[in-house]
Design a protein around this motif. Sequence first.
Motif, PDB file in Angstrom:
ATOM      1  N   VAL A  30       0.923  -1.250   0.048  1.00 12.39           N
ATOM      2  CA  VAL A  30      -0.043  -0.137   0.089  1.00 12.39           C
ATOM      3  C   VAL A  30       0.890   1.310   0.050  1.00 12.39           C
ATOM      4  CG1 VAL A  30      -1.810   1.254   1.336  1.00 12.39           C
ATOM      5  CG2 VAL A  30      -2.056  -1.177   1.090  1.00 12.39           C
ATOM      6  N   ALA A  31       1.804   1.322   0.872  1.00  7.91           N
ATOM      7  CA  ALA A  31       2.865   2.324   0.845  1.00  7.91           C
ATOM      8  C   ALA A  31       3.349   2.591  -0.239  1.00  7.91           C
ATOM      9  CB  ALA A  31       3.726   2.259   2.173  1.00  7.91           C
ATOM     10  N   THR A  32       3.896   1.602  -0.966  1.00 11.61           N
ATOM     11  CA  THR A  32       4.693   1.709  -2.109  1.00 11.61           C
ATOM     12  C   THR A  32       3.968   2.061  -3.518  1.00 11.61           C
ATOM     13  OG1 THR A  32       6.172  -0.158  -1.708  1.00 11.61           O
ATOM     14  CG2 THR A  32       5.741   0.340  -4.112  1.00 11.61           C
ATOM     15  N   ARG A  33       2.624   1.807  -3.441  1.00 14.06           N
ATOM     16  CA  ARG A  33       1.502   2.186  -4.622  1.00 14.06           C
ATOM     17  C   ARG A  33       1.299   3.678  -4.142  1.00 14.06           C
ATOM     18  NH1 ARG A  33      -0.935  -2.935  -3.919  1.00 14.06           N
ATOM     19  NH2 ARG A  33      -2.458  -1.990  -2.314  1.00 14.06           N
ATOM     20  N   GLY A  34       1.130   4.035  -2.933  1.00 15.80           N
ATOM     21  CA  GLY A  34       0.988   5.490  -2.538  1.00 15.80           C
ATOM     22  C   GLY A  34       2.221   6.460  -3.150  1.00 15.80           C
ATOM     23  N   LEU A  35       3.200   5.927  -2.706  1.00 19.53           N
ATOM     24  CA  LEU A  35       4.588   6.706  -3.164  1.00 19.53           C
ATOM     25  C   LEU A  35       4.729   6.652  -4.534  1.00 19.53           C
ATOM     26  CD1 LEU A  35       7.199   5.249  -0.487  1.00 19.53           C
ATOM     27  CD2 LEU A  35       6.219   7.674  -0.837  1.00 19.53           C
ATOM     28  N   GLU A  36       4.423   5.562  -5.281  1.00 19.69           N
ATOM     29  CA  GLU A  36       4.652   5.811  -6.841  1.00 19.69           C
ATOM     30  C   GLU A  36       3.481   6.650  -7.314  1.00 19.69           C
ATOM     31  OE1 GLU A  36       3.954   1.569  -7.669  1.00 19.69           O
ATOM     32  OE2 GLU A  36       6.118   1.186  -7.606  1.00 19.69           O
ATOM     33  N   ALA A  37       2.306   6.658  -6.964  1.00 21.82           N
ATOM     34  CA  ALA A  37       1.437   7.553  -7.407  1.00 21.82           C
ATOM     35  C   ALA A  37       1.878   9.204  -7.118  1.00 21.82           C
ATOM     36  CB  ALA A  37       0.042   7.461  -6.468  1.00 21.82           C
ATOM     37  N   ALA A  38       2.247   9.195  -6.062  1.00 29.20           N
ATOM     38  CA  ALA A  38       2.844  10.541  -5.628  1.00 29.20           C
ATOM     39  C   ALA A  38       3.959  10.998  -6.433  1.00 29.20           C
ATOM     40  CB  ALA A  38       3.257  10.749  -4.108  1.00 29.20           C
ATOM     41  N   LEU A  39       5.059  10.064  -6.957  1.00 36.19           N
ATOM     42  CA  LEU A  39       5.929  10.391  -7.770  1.00 36.19           C
ATOM     43  C   LEU A  39       5.328  10.574  -9.078  1.00 36.19           C
ATOM     44  CD1 LEU A  39       8.646   7.948  -6.715  1.00 36.19           C
ATOM     45  CD2 LEU A  39       8.972  10.444  -6.390  1.00 36.19           C
ATOM     46  N   GLY A  40       4.336   9.931  -9.520  1.00 37.72           N
ATOM     47  CA  GLY A  40       3.766  10.259 -10.664  1.00 37.72           C
ATOM     48  C   GLY A  40       3.255  11.470 -11.136  1.00 37.72           C
ATOM     49  N   ARG A  41       2.560  11.972  -9.803  1.00 39.74           N
ATOM     50  CA  ARG A  41       1.942  13.244  -9.832  1.00 39.74           C
ATOM     51  C   ARG A  41       3.186  14.326  -9.860  1.00 39.74           C
ATOM     52  NH1 ARG A  41      -1.224  10.919  -5.921  1.00 39.74           N
ATOM     53  NH2 ARG A  41      -0.187  11.912  -4.244  1.00 39.74           N
ATOM     54  N   VAL A  42       4.350  14.100  -9.113  1.00 42.53           N
ATOM     55  CA  VAL A  42       5.277  15.077  -9.200  1.00 42.53           C
ATOM     56  C   VAL A  42       5.696  15.114 -10.516  1.00 42.53           C
ATOM     57  CG1 VAL A  42       7.621  15.193  -8.394  1.00 42.53           C
ATOM     58  CG2 VAL A  42       5.808  14.936  -6.653  1.00 42.53           C
ATOM     59  N   ALA A  43       6.028  13.925 -11.416  1.00 40.13           N
ATOM     60  CA  ALA A  43       6.674  13.709 -12.590  1.00 40.13           C
ATOM     61  C   ALA A  43       5.460  14.845 -13.529  1.00 40.13           C
ATOM     62  CB  ALA A  43       6.697  12.523 -13.153  1.00 40.13           C
ATOM     63  N   GLU A  44       4.504  14.624 -13.291  1.00 36.29           N
ATOM     64  CA  GLU A  44       3.532  15.253 -14.454  1.00 36.29           C
ATOM     65  C   GLU A  44       3.533  16.804 -13.840  1.00 36.29           C
ATOM     66  OE1 GLU A  44      -0.592  13.826 -13.384  1.00 36.29           O
ATOM     67  OE2 GLU A  44       0.046  11.919 -14.107  1.00 36.29           O
ATOM     68  N   VAL A  46       6.291  18.492 -13.003  1.00 38.04           N
ATOM     69  CA  VAL A  46       7.447  18.884 -13.484  1.00 38.04           C
ATOM     70  C   VAL A  46       7.504  19.178 -14.972  1.00 38.04           C
ATOM     71  CG1 VAL A  46       9.675  18.241 -13.896  1.00 38.04           C
ATOM     72  CG2 VAL A  46       8.897  17.946 -11.459  1.00 38.04           C
ATOM     73  N   ALA A  47       6.964  18.176 -15.663  1.00 41.50           N
ATOM     74  CA  ALA A  47       6.570  18.022 -16.997  1.00 41.50           C
ATOM     75  C   ALA A  47       5.776  19.379 -17.624  1.00 41.50           C
ATOM     76  CB  ALA A  47       5.867  17.011 -17.607  1.00 41.50           C
ATOM     77  N   ARG A  48       4.695  19.544 -16.849  1.00 45.92           N
ATOM     78  CA  ARG A  48       3.722  20.885 -17.079  1.00 45.92           C
ATOM     79  C   ARG A  48       4.593  22.088 -16.896  1.00 45.92           C
ATOM     80  NH1 ARG A  48      -0.104  18.017 -14.632  1.00 45.92           N
ATOM     81  NH2 ARG A  48       0.050  19.357 -12.747  1.00 45.92           N
ATOM     82  N   ALA A  49       5.400  22.212 -15.979  1.00 43.63           N
ATOM     83  CA  ALA A  49       6.313  23.489 -15.574  1.00 43.63           C
ATOM     84  C   ALA A  49       7.316  23.518 -16.383  1.00 43.63           C
ATOM     85  CB  ALA A  49       6.889  23.001 -14.066  1.00 43.63           C
ATOM     86  N   ARG A  50       7.877  22.403 -16.964  1.00 40.21           N
ATOM     87  CA  ARG A  50       8.875  22.569 -18.290  1.00 40.21           C
ATOM     88  C   ARG A  50       8.200  23.115 -19.493  1.00 40.21           C
ATOM     89  NH1 ARG A  50      13.528  18.236 -17.199  1.00 40.21           N
ATOM     90  NH2 ARG A  50      14.471  19.333 -15.550  1.00 40.21           N
ATOM     91  N   GLU A  51       6.952  22.474 -19.681  1.00 38.78           N
ATOM     92  CA  GLU A  51       6.221  22.898 -20.886  1.00 38.78           C
ATOM     93  C   GLU A  51       6.067  24.432 -20.865  1.00 38.78           C
ATOM     94  OE1 GLU A  51       2.997  20.407 -21.215  1.00 38.78           O
ATOM     95  OE2 GLU A  51       4.220  18.778 -21.626  1.00 38.78           O
ATOM     96  N   GLU A  52       5.594  24.814 -19.567  1.00 34.40           N
ATOM     97  CA  GLU A  52       5.264  26.336 -19.713  1.00 34.40           C
ATOM     98  C   GLU A  52       6.643  27.250 -19.608  1.00 34.40           C
ATOM     99  OE1 GLU A  52       3.446  26.882 -15.589  1.00 34.40           O
ATOM    100  OE2 GLU A  52       1.506  25.638 -16.533  1.00 34.40           O
ATOM    101  N   GLU A  53       7.664  26.819 -18.912  1.00 36.69           N
ATOM    102  CA  GLU A  53       9.021  27.349 -19.278  1.00 36.69           C
ATOM    103  C   GLU A  53       9.437  27.426 -20.544  1.00 36.69           C
ATOM    104  OE1 GLU A  53      11.579  25.425 -16.491  1.00 36.69           O
ATOM    105  OE2 GLU A  53      11.012  26.574 -14.770  1.00 36.69           O
ATOM    106  N   VAL A  54       9.413  26.588 -21.348  1.00 37.88           N
ATOM    107  CA  VAL A  54       9.745  26.434 -22.702  1.00 37.88           C
ATOM    108  C   VAL A  54       8.917  27.308 -23.492  1.00 37.88           C
ATOM    109  CG1 VAL A  54       9.933  25.047 -25.025  1.00 37.88           C
ATOM    110  CG2 VAL A  54      10.768  24.183 -22.651  1.00 37.88           C
ATOM    111  N   ARG A  55       7.216  27.138 -23.044  1.00 36.75           N
ATOM    112  CA  ARG A  55       6.492  27.917 -24.075  1.00 36.75           C
ATOM    113  C   ARG A  55       6.469  29.459 -23.765  1.00 36.75           C
ATOM    114  NH1 ARG A  55       1.648  26.644 -21.712  1.00 36.75           N
ATOM    115  NH2 ARG A  55       1.923  28.406 -20.404  1.00 36.75           N
ATOM    116  N   ASP A  56       6.651  29.957 -22.418  1.00 35.61           N
ATOM    117  CA  ASP A  56       6.696  31.211 -21.980  1.00 35.61           C
ATOM    118  C   ASP A  56       8.025  31.953 -21.981  1.00 35.61           C
ATOM    119  OD1 ASP A  56       3.812  30.869 -21.719  1.00 35.61           O
ATOM    120  OD2 ASP A  56       4.085  30.478 -19.355  1.00 35.61           O
ATOM    121  N   GLY A  57       9.208  31.261 -21.841  1.00 38.54           N
ATOM    122  CA  GLY A  57      10.597  31.590 -21.615  1.00 38.54           C
ATOM    123  C   GLY A  57      10.653  32.080 -20.273  1.00 38.54           C
TER     124      GLY A  57
END
Length: 141
Positions: A30-44, A46-57
């Motif tokens: 259960v703890a592993t699934r929770g951590l994996e889900a949290a890491l997935g949200r963090v990765a998403e 970060v990806a959105r933030a990077r896209e915004e940085e590239v788009r907006d400069g």
Amino acid sequence: MTELPPGFFDASTPPEDTTAEVLERQELQVATRGLEAALGRVAEHVARAREEEVRDGLDESTRHLLDRLTGDPEASLDRRSLHDRVAAGRITWEQVWTDPGAEAGGRALVLDVVQQQTVDAAAARLRFAEVEAAEADVRPE
């Protein structure tokens, strides 16, 4: 050992796993699934933030800070090299910011920028609190 008829349990042999071991494995799963889900949200995120940085400069204050930290005559060689290459148009601050590992000293530079921005934000927060406190003292009751 004699063979038991179907449906009978031999209570003389201990079970393979204790209840505590089974519960511990389940808790870990259960703890592993929770951590994996949290890491997935963090990765998403970060990806959105990077896209915004590239788009907006980069914002102007970040560009200024990058320029100041790399343009200082006392800066390290790798930082001065970055400054010179940006000035010559061979690389951009956006490239350094979005992929700091691609440049020598890039990660340390980005961390220094973020640290300075954090210090600046804390100082601004303190100034706002001081102004609010001063305004509260002046207000009629």
